[in-house]
Scaffold this motif. Sequence first.
Motif, mmCIF file in Angstrom:
data_model
loop_
_atom_site.group_PDB
_atom_site.id
_atom_site.type_symbol
_atom_site.label_atom_id
_atom_site.label_comp_id
_atom_site.label_asym_id
_atom_site.label_seq_id
_atom_site.Cartn_x
_atom_site.Cartn_y
_atom_site.Cartn_z
ATOM 1 N N TRP A 75 0.835 -1.199 0.000
ATOM 2 C CA TRP A 75 0.000 0.000 0.000
ATOM 3 C C TRP A 75 0.868 1.246 0.000
ATOM 4 C CZ3 TRP A 75 -5.202 -0.235 -0.505
ATOM 5 C CH2 TRP A 75 -5.788 -1.478 -0.305
ATOM 6 N N GLU A 84 5.095 10.320 -1.217
ATOM 7 C CA GLU A 84 4.583 8.955 -1.162
ATOM 8 C C GLU A 84 4.971 8.317 0.164
ATOM 9 O OE1 GLU A 84 5.801 6.241 -4.211
ATOM 10 O OE2 GLU A 84 4.139 6.827 -5.487
ATOM 11 N N THR A 85 3.998 7.680 0.821
ATOM 12 C CA THR A 85 4.239 7.055 2.111
ATOM 13 C C THR A 85 3.761 5.611 2.067
ATOM 14 O OG1 THR A 85 3.766 9.181 3.145
ATOM 15 C CG2 THR A 85 3.816 7.260 4.581
ATOM 16 N N PRO A 86 4.634 4.656 2.396
ATOM 17 C CA PRO A 86 4.174 3.261 2.461
ATOM 18 C C PRO A 86 3.288 3.051 3.680
ATOM 19 C CG PRO A 86 6.484 3.416 3.066
ATOM 20 C CD PRO A 86 6.055 4.790 2.661
ATOM 21 N N ALA A 87 2.321 2.175 3.539
ATOM 22 C CA ALA A 87 1.395 1.878 4.630
ATOM 23 C C ALA A 87 1.161 0.377 4.687
ATOM 24 C CB ALA A 87 0.082 2.613 4.420
ATOM 25 N N GLU A 88 0.628 -0.056 5.814
ATOM 26 C CA GLU A 88 0.311 -1.475 6.011
ATOM 27 C C GLU A 88 -1.173 -1.580 6.322
ATOM 28 O OE1 GLU A 88 1.266 -4.957 9.240
ATOM 29 O OE2 GLU A 88 2.754 -3.392 8.909
ATOM 30 N N LEU A 103 -5.482 1.707 7.422
ATOM 31 C CA LEU A 103 -4.070 1.582 7.071
ATOM 32 C C LEU A 103 -3.222 2.130 8.203
ATOM 33 C CD1 LEU A 103 -4.374 2.808 3.397
ATOM 34 C CD2 LEU A 103 -4.171 0.460 4.160
ATOM 35 N N ARG A 104 -2.105 1.465 8.461
ATOM 36 C CA ARG A 104 -1.184 1.900 9.502
ATOM 37 C C ARG A 104 0.058 2.487 8.841
ATOM 38 N NH1 ARG A 104 -1.221 -2.743 12.854
ATOM 39 N NH2 ARG A 104 -3.169 -2.185 13.812
ATOM 40 N N ILE A 105 0.403 3.700 9.294
ATOM 41 C CA ILE A 105 1.592 4.389 8.806
ATOM 42 C C ILE A 105 2.447 4.662 10.024
ATOM 43 C CG2 ILE A 105 2.441 6.380 7.511
ATOM 44 C CD1 ILE A 105 -0.686 6.661 6.763
ATOM 45 N N ARG A 108 0.780 6.092 13.371
ATOM 46 C CA ARG A 108 -0.516 6.673 13.004
ATOM 47 C C ARG A 108 -1.385 5.643 12.300
ATOM 48 N NH1 ARG A 108 -0.834 10.650 9.094
ATOM 49 N NH2 ARG A 108 0.913 9.748 8.002
ATOM 50 N N ARG A 109 -2.668 5.965 12.223
ATOM 51 C CA ARG A 109 -3.558 5.136 11.416
ATOM 52 C C ARG A 109 -4.397 6.045 10.538
ATOM 53 N NH1 ARG A 109 -8.985 3.119 13.683
ATOM 54 N NH2 ARG A 109 -9.734 5.028 14.596
ATOM 55 N N GLN A 110 -4.724 5.553 9.370
ATOM 56 C CA GLN A 110 -5.530 6.292 8.412
ATOM 57 C C GLN A 110 -6.717 5.413 8.036
ATOM 58 O OE1 GLN A 110 -4.742 9.511 6.690
ATOM 59 N NE2 GLN A 110 -6.919 9.203 6.419
#
Length: 143
Positions: A75, A84-88, A103-105, A108-110
């Motif tokens: 992600w 651009e930021t990778p997320a899980e 999504l977890r960055i 933080r969470r989005q």
Amino acid sequence: MTSAPAIGFEYRPSRGLALGLTGMVLLAMLSIALSGLPGWGKLVLASGAMALVLASRIRQATPPASVGWSPDAGWLLLGRDGVETPAELASHRMLAGCLVLELRIGERRQVLWLLPDNSDSDTRRRLRMRLAAGQGARSPTVI
């Protein structure tokens, strides 16, 4: 077997969701106003409710401009500033035709709500299929 193609889409917050949440807050305020509490109790309860609403809005991260998923990179969130930021993927849910992605960055969470007014049905359908197949959770490790 070929790998699944990447999915990318622009993200904009849902107006329908914002309207629904605003309506719920207004109904909560109306119920406090019509309750049998004394005036100071209504004021304290309404102030506490508004403080919680404001705290949740502040805590919510700025929504990304676009979101992408690929089997290789996982992600990726493209911020409004172009970074651009990778997320899980932490979790996903399907609620009455709406896809909710958490999504977890880092710490933080989005939370992204994909509803009919802010995303097309084909994108939601392809994401649901990938997530049901377990493909969106983590990118596979390549050796």
